[in-house]
Enzyme design. Structure first.
Site, PDB file in Angstrom:
ATOM      1  N   SER A   1       0.795  -1.236   0.000  1.00  0.00           N
ATOM      2  CA  SER A   1       0.000   0.000   0.000  1.00  0.00           C
ATOM      3  C   SER A   1       0.821   1.276   0.000  1.00  0.00           C
ATOM      4  CB  SER A   1      -0.940   0.021   1.203  1.00  0.00           C
ATOM      5  OG  SER A   1      -2.031  -0.809   0.954  1.00  0.00           O
TER       6      SER A   1
ATOM      7  N   LYS B   1       0.121   3.397  -2.916  1.00  0.00           N
ATOM      8  CA  LYS B   1      -1.107   4.192  -3.067  1.00  0.00           C
ATOM      9  C   LYS B   1      -0.851   5.695  -2.950  1.00  0.00           C
ATOM     10  CE  LYS B   1      -3.601   0.123  -1.601  1.00  0.00           C
ATOM     11  NZ  LYS B   1      -4.301  -0.600  -0.520  1.00  0.00           N
TER      12      LYS B   1
ATOM     13  N   TYR C   1      -4.357  -3.588  -9.800  1.00  0.00           N
ATOM     14  CA  TYR C   1      -4.180  -3.399  -8.351  1.00  0.00           C
ATOM     15  C   TYR C   1      -3.221  -4.433  -7.772  1.00  0.00           C
ATOM     16  CZ  TYR C   1      -5.237  -3.284  -3.362  1.00  0.00           C
ATOM     17  OH  TYR C   1      -5.122  -3.217  -1.994  1.00  0.00           O
TER      18      TYR C   1
ATOM     19  N   TYR D   1      -3.450   3.199   8.079  1.00  0.00           N
ATOM     20  CA  TYR D   1      -4.596   2.357   8.457  1.00  0.00           C
ATOM     21  C   TYR D   1      -5.402   3.012   9.576  1.00  0.00           C
ATOM     22  CZ  TYR D   1      -1.732  -0.813   5.706  1.00  0.00           C
ATOM     23  OH  TYR D   1      -0.978  -1.358   4.714  1.00  0.00           O
TER      24      TYR D   1
ATOM     25  N   VAL E   1       1.427  -3.524   3.964  1.00  0.00           N
ATOM     26  CA  VAL E   1       1.512  -4.765   4.737  1.00  0.00           C
ATOM     27  C   VAL E   1       2.786  -5.566   4.440  1.00  0.00           C
ATOM     28  CG1 VAL E   1      -0.977  -4.972   5.104  1.00  0.00           C
ATOM     29  CG2 VAL E   1       0.086  -6.093   3.126  1.00  0.00           C
TER      30      VAL E   1
HETATM   31  N1  GLU Z   1      -2.335  -5.976  -1.558  1.00  0.00           N
HETATM   32  C1  GLU Z   1      -2.765  -5.756  -0.221  1.00  0.00           C
HETATM   33  C2  GLU Z   1      -4.259  -5.996  -0.107  1.00  0.00           C
HETATM   34  O1  GLU Z   1      -4.947  -5.694  -1.005  1.00  0.00           O
HETATM   35  C3  GLU Z   1      -2.423  -4.348   0.168  1.00  0.00           C
HETATM   36  C4  GLU Z   1      -2.698  -4.144   1.595  1.00  0.00           C
HETATM   37  C5  GLU Z   1      -1.876  -3.068   2.211  1.00  0.00           C
HETATM   38  O2  GLU Z   1      -0.656  -2.997   2.073  1.00  0.00           O
HETATM   39  O3  GLU Z   1      -2.504  -2.258   2.896  1.00  0.00           O
HETATM   40  O4  GLU Z   1      -4.751  -6.510   0.847  1.00  0.00           O
END
Ligand code: GLU
Length: 303
Positions: free
Chosen positions: A63, A66, A188, A239, A257
């Site tokens: 993430s 993002k 994604y 988060y 994550v």
């Molecule tokens: N690819 C992970 C998911 O979709 C990303 C989660 C993350 O790093 O927050 O769950």
């Protein structure tokens, strides 16, 4: 200040905290990464690059990607995005289905999974290749032409991606996706599976410390857009522990994550830390500790 000595000290002090965390295992390919890995890099606005531990080892950026997607969409589309995504902290897990249904398919912010799917959908419409646009950008900014998707992680994500598929299908049912669900999910999963080192990520994030100016001096974002991305990182980037991260670290940050966290020191530089063991919210436990200690020692927070 002896920045190299500081980073070395922080590694010694923070890395042992990994023993209190847990490596993500809901994506099986991530579970095999040793919890003892620890890297910390600092890229400065003056072109300096410092690092310690496994700071040159590529890891799954997940993430952290993002923050870059948001920049690429805002750069092309401006404020239109906010018709489709909110900008409030979620207070819920990053892959919550219940919140999305309650809020009629409008993700609470661009960094929870549903919001990131909207970013990718929009970048697909705008460019025809969301992943390729992001990868090219990361290569250019990091100066590392070898930045690439880790195919093993991408396959693992896709084959365990039912929850993300549910989020995407639900948004499609609400009319909040422009492209086919499978295409959005494919971009994604591959985006989250990009592998980069702390050094790569710290360099790639410098435009966020430099009011939107890229490594080659061209402008990606206006000053105001850059401020907005940093603000959303501060309030939503870690988060449902973003409040605690702001309290402890006092910097805009984006975690993943895979155990990476990117943190912006406006007008100074960018830190990237990596330690795969996570706290219950999904943030790197030793990573947050290292950043907390960094801002305490240097006084370089935004407050
Ligand atoms: N690819 C992970 C998911 O979709 C990303 C989660 C993350 O790093 O927050 O769950």
């Amino acid at each position: 200040m002896d920045l190299q000595a500081l980073l070395d000290d922080l590694a010694v002090e923070a890395a042992p905290l990994a023993a209190q965390g847990k490596v993500a295992d809901y994506i099986p390919a991530l579970a095999s990464v040793p919890a003892t890995r620890f890297g910390l890099a600092l890229a400065t606005m003056e072109g300096g690059l410092f690092g310690t531990g496994d700071w040159r080892t590529p890891f799954s950026i997940q993430s952290v990607s993002k923050a870059f997607s948001l920049a690429l969409v805002l750069a092309r589309d401006g404020e239109a995005l906010w018709q489709r995504v909110g900008r409030e902290p979620s207070g819920n897990p990053f892959n919550s289905l219940v919140q999305l249904e309650y809020e009629k398919g409008i993700p609470r912010n661009p960094f929870i999974n549903a919001g990131a799917l909207v970013l990718i959908d929009r970048l697909l419409t705008l460019t025809g290749d969301s992943l390729g646009t992001l990868r090219d950008f990361l290569r250019a900014e990091s100066g590392n032409a070898a930045v690439e998707v880790d195919p093993e992680v991408a396959v693992s994500e896709a084959s365990h991606g039912h929850r993300n598929a549910a989020l995407a299908h639900f948004m499609a049912s609400c009319g909040n996706l422009e492209n086919p669900v499978d295409q959005v999910l494919d971009h994604y999963f591959r985006q989250c599976s990009l592998a980069m080192s702390c050094a790569d990520l710290a360099k790639a994030g410098l435009f966020l410390a430099n009011h939107g100016l890229r490594a080659d001096g061209s402008r990606l974002l206006s000053r105001s857009e850059s401020k907005r991305i940093n603000s959303i990182m501060l309030t939503c980037g870690t988060y449902d522990a973003a409040g605690d991260f702001a309290y402890r670290v006092g910097l805009p940050g984006k975690s993943g994550v895979g155990g990476g966290i990117l943190a912006v020191l406006p007008e100074r530089g960018v830190l990237c830390v990596w330690s795969p063991a996570l706290d219950p919210h999904g943030n790197s436990i030793a990573g947050v500790e290292a950043l907390d200690r960094f801002t305490t020692r240097t006084g370089w927070s935004v407050f």
